[in-house]
Design a protein around this motif. Structure first.
Motif, PDB file in Angstrom:
ATOM      1  N   ASN A  13       0.817  -1.227  -0.017  1.00  7.78           N
ATOM      2  CA  ASN A  13      -0.046  -0.015   0.033  1.00  7.78           C
ATOM      3  C   ASN A  13       0.700   1.315   0.136  1.00  7.78           C
ATOM      4  OD1 ASN A  13      -2.228  -1.575  -0.029  1.00  7.78           O
ATOM      5  ND2 ASN A  13      -2.714  -1.449   2.309  1.00  7.78           N
ATOM      6  N   ALA A  16       2.268   1.493  -3.331  1.00 10.17           N
ATOM      7  CA  ALA A  16       1.209   1.844  -4.435  1.00 10.17           C
ATOM      8  C   ALA A  16       0.541   3.209  -4.444  1.00 10.17           C
ATOM      9  CB  ALA A  16      -0.021   0.815  -4.166  1.00 10.17           C
ATOM     10  N   MET A  17       0.191   3.791  -3.103  1.00 15.86           N
ATOM     11  CA  MET A  17      -0.169   5.058  -2.758  1.00 15.86           C
ATOM     12  C   MET A  17       0.415   6.245  -3.592  1.00 15.86           C
ATOM     13  SD  MET A  17      -1.855   4.835   0.774  1.00 15.86           S
ATOM     14  CE  MET A  17      -2.373   6.515   0.816  1.00 15.86           C
ATOM     15  N   LYS A  19       2.818   5.997  -6.089  1.00 13.55           N
ATOM     16  CA  LYS A  19       2.671   5.686  -7.573  1.00 13.55           C
ATOM     17  C   LYS A  19       1.220   6.145  -8.056  1.00 13.55           C
ATOM     18  CE  LYS A  19       3.024   1.960 -11.094  1.00 13.55           C
ATOM     19  NZ  LYS A  19       3.493   0.885 -11.229  1.00 13.55           N
ATOM     20  N   SER A  20       0.259   5.931  -7.161  1.00 10.35           N
ATOM     21  CA  SER A  20      -1.145   6.630  -7.693  1.00 10.35           C
ATOM     22  C   SER A  20      -1.104   8.010  -7.721  1.00 10.35           C
ATOM     23  CB  SER A  20      -2.120   5.859  -6.867  1.00 10.35           C
ATOM     24  OG  SER A  20      -3.473   6.333  -7.173  1.00 10.35           O
ATOM     25  N   LYS A  21      -0.781   8.520  -6.785  1.00 12.84           N
ATOM     26  CA  LYS A  21      -0.748   9.873  -6.636  1.00 12.84           C
ATOM     27  C   LYS A  21       0.293  10.598  -7.712  1.00 12.84           C
ATOM     28  CE  LYS A  21      -1.139  10.330  -1.585  1.00 12.84           C
ATOM     29  NZ  LYS A  21      -0.846  10.841  -0.327  1.00 12.84           N
ATOM     30  N   ILE A  23       0.665   9.208 -10.703  1.00  8.72           N
ATOM     31  CA  ILE A  23       0.015   9.290 -12.035  1.00  8.72           C
ATOM     32  C   ILE A  23      -0.855  10.658 -11.837  1.00  8.72           C
ATOM     33  CG2 ILE A  23      -1.592   7.915 -13.192  1.00  8.72           C
ATOM     34  CD1 ILE A  23       0.070   5.566 -12.202  1.00  8.72           C
ATOM     35  N   ARG A  24      -1.602  10.614 -10.919  1.00  8.92           N
ATOM     36  CA  ARG A  24      -2.789  11.586 -10.793  1.00  8.92           C
ATOM     37  C   ARG A  24      -2.113  13.065 -11.037  1.00  8.92           C
ATOM     38  NH1 ARG A  24      -4.826   8.507  -6.386  1.00  8.92           N
ATOM     39  NH2 ARG A  24      -4.117  10.096  -5.064  1.00  8.92           N
ATOM     40  N   LYS A  27      -1.216  13.348 -14.678  1.00  2.00           N
ATOM     41  CA  LYS A  27      -2.306  13.734 -15.486  1.00  2.00           C
ATOM     42  C   LYS A  27      -2.892  15.183 -15.221  1.00  2.00           C
ATOM     43  CE  LYS A  27      -5.941  12.615 -18.192  1.00  2.00           C
ATOM     44  NZ  LYS A  27      -5.649  12.139 -19.611  1.00  2.00           N
TER      45      LYS A  27
END
Length: 214
Positions: A13, A16-17, A19-21, A23-24, A27
């Motif tokens: 987690n 992943a968090m 990495k997700s941030k 990407i956002r 974007k």
């Protein structure tokens, strides 16, 4: 075993968090860049007041919600475009600098001619010199012009004095005076009925003033 699984899950987690941030964030950066690019093109072609936000959204290929998320007002988007155009012009000027003493001052004089030539281009003319003062207000426009140009002018003056090309004097007041002359010359070119003729006349006048500093 349970503790080990929980720890591993936490590790996953935690990886992943971010990495997700990331990407956002990437974007969001792309969306913001698309909005600025679209607005820059439309503001240059049509002007600030004649450009609608639906046109900007359509050209950028994003939603109206995305526009409102990044820029609450059209004026905020204009400011971002204005600053990008200024930064591009400064980067172009700095790229032509040289290392030897006196080169900054000589480069400034050459860049002034290029700036006045740029003042006749639709993008610079409309965004920086016509809509800029009207949309941002004279005080903010003047402050931004000083922010982007004053430091470069002051450095050039100090370089010119060190090389013996300019009489010794306080650099900051002189930089303010030169900036005012440049801005006024650029406004003259941008608002002239014959920009090419105005550029030649204004450029000659500015060079005469700068030559008198020797």
């Amino acid at each position: 075993m349970t503790i080990s699984l929980n720890v591993k899950g936490a590790d996953v987690n935690e990886v992943a968090m971010p990495k997700s941030k990331g990407i956002r964030a990437a974007k969001a950066g792309e969306t913001r860049g698309a909005l600025i690019a679209a607005a820059r093109r439309l503001f240059a072609d049509k002007g600030f007041h004649a450009t609608s936000t639906p046109e900007i959204v359509a050209l950028a290929g994003v939603t109206r919600g995305a526009l409102q998320h990044h820029f609450a007002r059209k004026e905020d988007l204009f400011l971002a475009v204005f600053e990008q155009v200024e930064e591009d012009m400064i980067a172009a000027a700095q790229a032509q600098g040289a290392a030897e003493q006196g080169a900054r001052w000589s480069g400034l004089k050459a860049n002034l001619d290029r700036f006045l030539a740029a003042a006749a281009r639709p993008e610079v003319q409309r965004i920086l010199l016509i809509d800029g003062p009207a949309v941002l207000g004279w005080a903010q426009w003047r402050k931004l012009e000083a922010h982007y140009g004053l430091g470069l002018i002051e450095q050039a003056i100090e370089d010119g004095m060190a090389a013996g090309l300019i009489r010794m004097q306080p650099a900051r007041p002189l930089a303010h005076m030169i900036l005012a002359v440049i801005d006024e010359a650029a406004l003259l070119v941008a608002n002239a009925d014959d920009p090419d003729a105005a550029r030649l006349e204004a450029g000659a006048a500015v060079q005469t003033l700068l030559s008198s500093l020797a």
